[in-house]
Structures are given as C-alpha cells and as structure tokens.
Design an enzyme around this catalytic site. Structure first.
Site, PDB file in Angstrom:
ATOM      1  N   GLY A  14       0.770  -1.234   0.000  1.00  0.00           N
ATOM      2  CA  GLY A  14       0.000   0.000   0.000  1.00  0.00           C
ATOM      3  C   GLY A  14       0.803   1.287   0.000  1.00  0.00           C
ATOM      4  O   GLY A  14       0.358   2.304  -0.512  1.00  0.00           O
TER       5      GLY A  14
ATOM      6  N   ASP B  31      -5.163   2.510  10.757  1.00  0.00           N
ATOM      7  CA  ASP B  31      -6.594   2.280  10.996  1.00  0.00           C
ATOM      8  C   ASP B  31      -6.749   1.836  12.448  1.00  0.00           C
ATOM      9  O   ASP B  31      -6.691   2.667  13.347  1.00  0.00           O
ATOM     10  CB  ASP B  31      -7.059   1.232   9.970  1.00  0.00           C
TER      11      ASP B  31
ATOM     12  N   LEU C  95       0.701  -1.676  12.357  1.00  0.00           N
ATOM     13  CA  LEU C  95       1.888  -0.863  12.612  1.00  0.00           C
ATOM     14  C   LEU C  95       2.476  -1.159  13.989  1.00  0.00           C
ATOM     15  O   LEU C  95       3.692  -1.170  14.156  1.00  0.00           O
ATOM     16  CB  LEU C  95       1.534   0.621  12.480  1.00  0.00           C
TER      17      LEU C  95
HETATM   18  P1  5GP Z   1      -4.759  -1.594  10.832  1.00  0.00           P
HETATM   19  O1  5GP Z   1      -3.910  -2.760  11.266  1.00  0.00           O
HETATM   20  O2  5GP Z   1      -4.230  -0.259  11.292  1.00  0.00           O
HETATM   21  O3  5GP Z   1      -6.201  -1.790  11.168  1.00  0.00           O
HETATM   22  O4  5GP Z   1      -4.778  -1.606   9.271  1.00  0.00           O
HETATM   23  C1  5GP Z   1      -3.676  -1.247   8.590  1.00  0.00           C
HETATM   24  C2  5GP Z   1      -3.706  -1.735   7.185  1.00  0.00           C
HETATM   25  O5  5GP Z   1      -5.040  -2.048   6.744  1.00  0.00           O
HETATM   26  C3  5GP Z   1      -3.233  -0.639   6.310  1.00  0.00           C
HETATM   27  O6  5GP Z   1      -1.842  -0.673   6.166  1.00  0.00           O
HETATM   28  C4  5GP Z   1      -3.973  -0.909   5.021  1.00  0.00           C
HETATM   29  O7  5GP Z   1      -3.237  -1.839   4.260  1.00  0.00           O
HETATM   30  C5  5GP Z   1      -5.261  -1.521   5.473  1.00  0.00           C
HETATM   31  N1  5GP Z   1      -6.327  -0.487   5.556  1.00  0.00           N
HETATM   32  C6  5GP Z   1      -6.844   0.128   6.646  1.00  0.00           C
HETATM   33  N2  5GP Z   1      -7.790   1.010   6.326  1.00  0.00           N
HETATM   34  C7  5GP Z   1      -7.876   0.980   4.968  1.00  0.00           C
HETATM   35  C8  5GP Z   1      -8.672   1.701   4.011  1.00  0.00           C
HETATM   36  O8  5GP Z   1      -9.503   2.566   4.298  1.00  0.00           O
HETATM   37  N3  5GP Z   1      -8.452   1.372   2.717  1.00  0.00           N
HETATM   38  C9  5GP Z   1      -7.549   0.436   2.314  1.00  0.00           C
HETATM   39  N4  5GP Z   1      -7.442   0.210   1.016  1.00  0.00           N
HETATM   40  N5  5GP Z   1      -6.780  -0.243   3.183  1.00  0.00           N
HETATM   41  C10 5GP Z   1      -6.942   0.032   4.488  1.00  0.00           C
HETATM   42 MG    MG Z   2      -0.832  -1.484   4.528  1.00  0.00          MG
END
Ligand code: 5GP
Ligand code: MG
Length: 184
Positions: A48, A107, A112
C-alpha cells in the site's frame, strides 16, 4: 483545463492528487527538520505505501537507506481480519540506526504496532512512524504516529497505492468506492 474524469466505481474523491502532493512536500520538510543531516533507514510496508513512498522519498534531503516488509490483513474485505500476516523480513541491520517506518494508512493500529514492536527489538537509535492517512477514531491500540499526511474519517478508501482486493492502487487520488463494488 478539463476536469479529470471520475473512475466509474468511485462515489467520492476525498483527496485530490494535487492536495496529496502538496501535503507530501510539506511532510518531507517536517521529516527533514526532525532528522537534519542524520542518515535515516526507511522501512516501508508494502504494497500500500509504494506510491506514497515514491513521492516522499525523492523529497527527503538527508542520506537514506531503504528496505521493505510486506503486511496483509484485509484480503478482499474492507475491514481488517485482525490477523496481520507479514512476509519478507527486512535485510538491513537496524541496530543503532535512525529508523522511520512508513505505511499507507493507520486504521486500528494493529499492523503498525506489531511491526513497530518487532523493529524495536533490533535496538535502533530511534524509531518513528510516518503514515499518509490516519483514521484516529478507529484506533484499538496505543500508537501515535510521528508524521501524518492527513487525518480522514472512518471510510474505506482506495487509490494512491491503496487497494480493494488488489485493485484501484493506480487511482491518482484517494477515493471512496460505490457501495455496490464492495457488495459484488
Ligand atoms: P490496521 O492494522 O491499522 O487496522 O490496518 C492497517 C492496514 O489495513 C493498512 O496498512 C492498510 O493496508 C489496510 N487499511 C486500513 N484502512 C484501509 C482503508 O480505508 N483502505 C484500504 N485500502 N486499506 C486500508
Ligand atoms: Mg498497509
């Protein structure tokens, strides 16, 4: 100049390419100020962050080293599976280095945080995080990114490197898809 045509699957453009580029230029200056002339080892989270990193990297004036790791938690869904899978161990030595972890979007923070905790075990001189997008209302873990491009609302976004089921990464803007695309 003619307005660029909207992709037919897009319901709403949240951030235009012009706005993103302007913000990344400012972000690069913020990062440069923080590190001054120190060498920075960038660990980027694929896939991403590749478009974001490409725009950011050439604007950083200090010496850099670059490495990457691959993380997946979504698949063909719009919410995290909660199980973060990482592939590709980074190759560079991080001990006593200034490490900057770069990701596309923060998110829940699970991805991370997991990566950051693993990097921390390598005893870097410093460890900071940089994300293009931040959804502060979705956070599930205690993680404050050091550098943020934009705070955005709780919407699933695509474009500028971000995907839905590996599609739409090539959209030049950050956009929200039409609901029927997710349902299909
Ligand atoms: P987390 O572990 O913080 O919930 O999610 C992180 C990963 O989920 C991000 O690096 C990304 O790859 C994916 N992600 C989270 N939110 C979004 C979004 O709104 N759109 C997309 N395409 N990917 C997301
Ligand atoms: Mg990602």
């Amino acid at each position: 100049m003619a307005k660029p045509r909207l992709h037919p699957d897009v319901a709403e453009v949240l951030l235009t390419e012009r706005r993103i580029h302007r913000r990344i230029a400012t972000l690069a200056r913020e990062i440069a100020k923080c590190y001054s002339d120190k060498e920075v080892t960038i660990i980027t989270v694929l896939n991403g962050s590749m478009v974001f990193l490409g725009e950011l990297l050439h604007r950083l004036p200090m010496p850099t080293r670059l490495d990457s790791i691959v993380a997946r938690s979504y698949g063909a869904r719009t919410t995290s599976s909660g199980r973060v899978r990482t592939r590709c161990q980074w190759q560079l030595s991080l001990k006593d280095k200034h490490v900057l972890l770069v990701d596309d979007i923060l998110d829940t923070g699970q991805t991370l945080k997991m990566i950051r905790d693993r990097l921390r075990r390598e005893c870097p001189a410093s460890l900071r995080t940089c994300v293009l997008l931040n959804k502060p209302t979705r956070r599930e873990v205690d993680l404050q990114p050091d550098f943020v491009g934009f705070n955005i609302p709780d919407k699933f976004v695509v474009g500028y490197g971000l995907d839905f089921a590996e599609r739409y990464r090539n959209l030049p803007c950050i956009a929200v898809l039409k609901p029927e695309i997710y349902r299909a």
